[in-house]
Scaffold this active site. Structure first.
Site, PDB file in Angstrom:
ATOM      1  N   CYS A  76       0.823  -1.210   0.000  1.00 24.58           N
ATOM      2  CA  CYS A  76       0.000   0.000   0.000  1.00 24.58           C
ATOM      3  C   CYS A  76       0.865   1.271   0.000  1.00 24.58           C
ATOM      4  CB  CYS A  76      -1.003  -0.072   1.147  1.00 24.58           C
ATOM      5  SG  CYS A  76      -2.452   0.909   0.805  1.00 24.58           S
ATOM      6  N   HIS A 175      -3.223  -5.332   1.631  1.00 23.75           N
ATOM      7  CA  HIS A 175      -2.533  -5.592   2.906  1.00 23.75           C
ATOM      8  C   HIS A 175      -2.507  -7.090   3.223  1.00 23.75           C
ATOM      9  CE1 HIS A 175      -2.202  -1.444   4.561  1.00 23.75           C
ATOM     10  NE2 HIS A 175      -3.131  -1.226   3.648  1.00 23.75           N
ATOM     11  N   GLU A 177      -0.741  -8.652   5.180  1.00 24.98           N
ATOM     12  CA  GLU A 177      -0.479  -8.894   6.617  1.00 24.98           C
ATOM     13  C   GLU A 177      -1.780  -8.938   7.423  1.00 24.98           C
ATOM     14  OE1 GLU A 177      -0.124  -6.118   5.064  1.00 24.98           O
ATOM     15  OE2 GLU A 177      -0.684  -4.427   6.353  1.00 24.98           O
TER      16      GLU A 177
HETATM   17  N1  GLN Z   1      -3.667   6.268   1.110  1.00 30.37           N
HETATM   18  C1  GLN Z   1      -2.324   5.986   1.570  1.00 30.37           C
HETATM   19  C2  GLN Z   1      -1.297   6.779   0.765  1.00 30.37           C
HETATM   20  O1  GLN Z   1      -1.657   7.389  -0.181  1.00 30.37           O
HETATM   21  C3  GLN Z   1      -2.033   4.509   1.526  1.00 30.37           C
HETATM   22  C4  GLN Z   1      -3.016   3.750   2.389  1.00 30.37           C
HETATM   23  C5  GLN Z   1      -2.444   2.550   3.071  1.00 30.37           C
HETATM   24  O2  GLN Z   1      -1.235   2.353   3.139  1.00 30.37           O
HETATM   25  N2  GLN Z   1      -3.325   1.757   3.634  1.00 30.37           N
HETATM   26  O3  GLN Z   1      -0.159   6.798   1.069  1.00 30.37           O
END
Ligand code: GLN
Length: 194
Positions: A76, A175, A177
């Site tokens: 992410c 994610h 994890e």
């Molecule tokens: N929206 C976050 C970003 O732009 C990422 C979201 C996340 O890591 N769950 O960095």
């Protein structure tokens, strides 16, 4: 083999637990110089803009060198950091994976969701493609893939790439994890061992 988990902010602890469950020795990385002592690194989810602030110029440069030399897995916000090009808004990327990635690309309504995607057969997975639970939280979208980038998992009827690999770098927009399935972390540990 020692795996670091970048622990500046975000959900680093779930990664630590998962990697330990799979038998890895894990250290939480809070200072750039700790990078010298690890064989692979996980960059967790969180807020990529905040990561950049907390890293500072020196931390960013050190991390940039690290990702060129050693296996790194970004989830992410971590995937956003590994990209060559970041949109919405534009921000610096470490350039480890040749992708264009758009932050917060699913809009408010689809902010967070659990979906079933596909783990593909790939250089990291000898088994035929199979379903994989994916937890998305304010997820980014991979909009463009460079020629060197291998897709390792997709989601949706349009088969959007949601996990990719380039050389020793791996990224997932979801994610792993937070799901029970350990295959993505196992794939990363296998990559660290090669
Ligand atoms: N929206 C976050 C970003 O732009 C990422 C979201 C996340 O890591 N769950 O960095």
């Amino acid at each position: 083999m020692t795996i670091g988990v970048l622990a500046l902010q975000g959900d680093f602890d779930a990664h630590r637990r998962r990697l330990e469950e799979l038998g890895a020795k894990v250290v939480l990385i809070k200072k750039p110089e700790q990078l010298d002592a690890i064989d692979g690194l996980v960059i967790p989810g969180g807020e990529s803009g905040t990561f950049l602030k907390l890293l500072g110029e020196e931390g960013f440069e050190k991390l940039k060198q690290f990702v060129r030399l050693k296996p790194t897995f970004g989830t992410c916000a971590g995937a956003i950091l590994l990209a060559t090009e970041v949109e919405n808004p534009k921000q610096a990327g470490l350039g480890a994976i040749d992708i264009r990635i758009r932050r917060n690309a699913y809009g408010r309504q689809l902010d967070s969701s659990i979906r079933e995607g596909q783990l593909l057969q790939s250089s990291l997975n000898a088994d035929p493609g199979s379903p994989l639970e994916m937890v998305f939280i304010r997820a980014p979208k991979i909009e463009q893939l460079g020629a060197q980038v291998e897709v390792i998992a997709t989601e949706g009827k349009d088969k959007l790439p949601v996990a990719v690999r380039q050389g020793s770098a791996m990224a997932a927009t979801f994610h792993p994890e937070l799901s029970e399935d350990t295959r993505i972390h196992q794939a990363f540990l296998d990559l660290c061992r090669t």
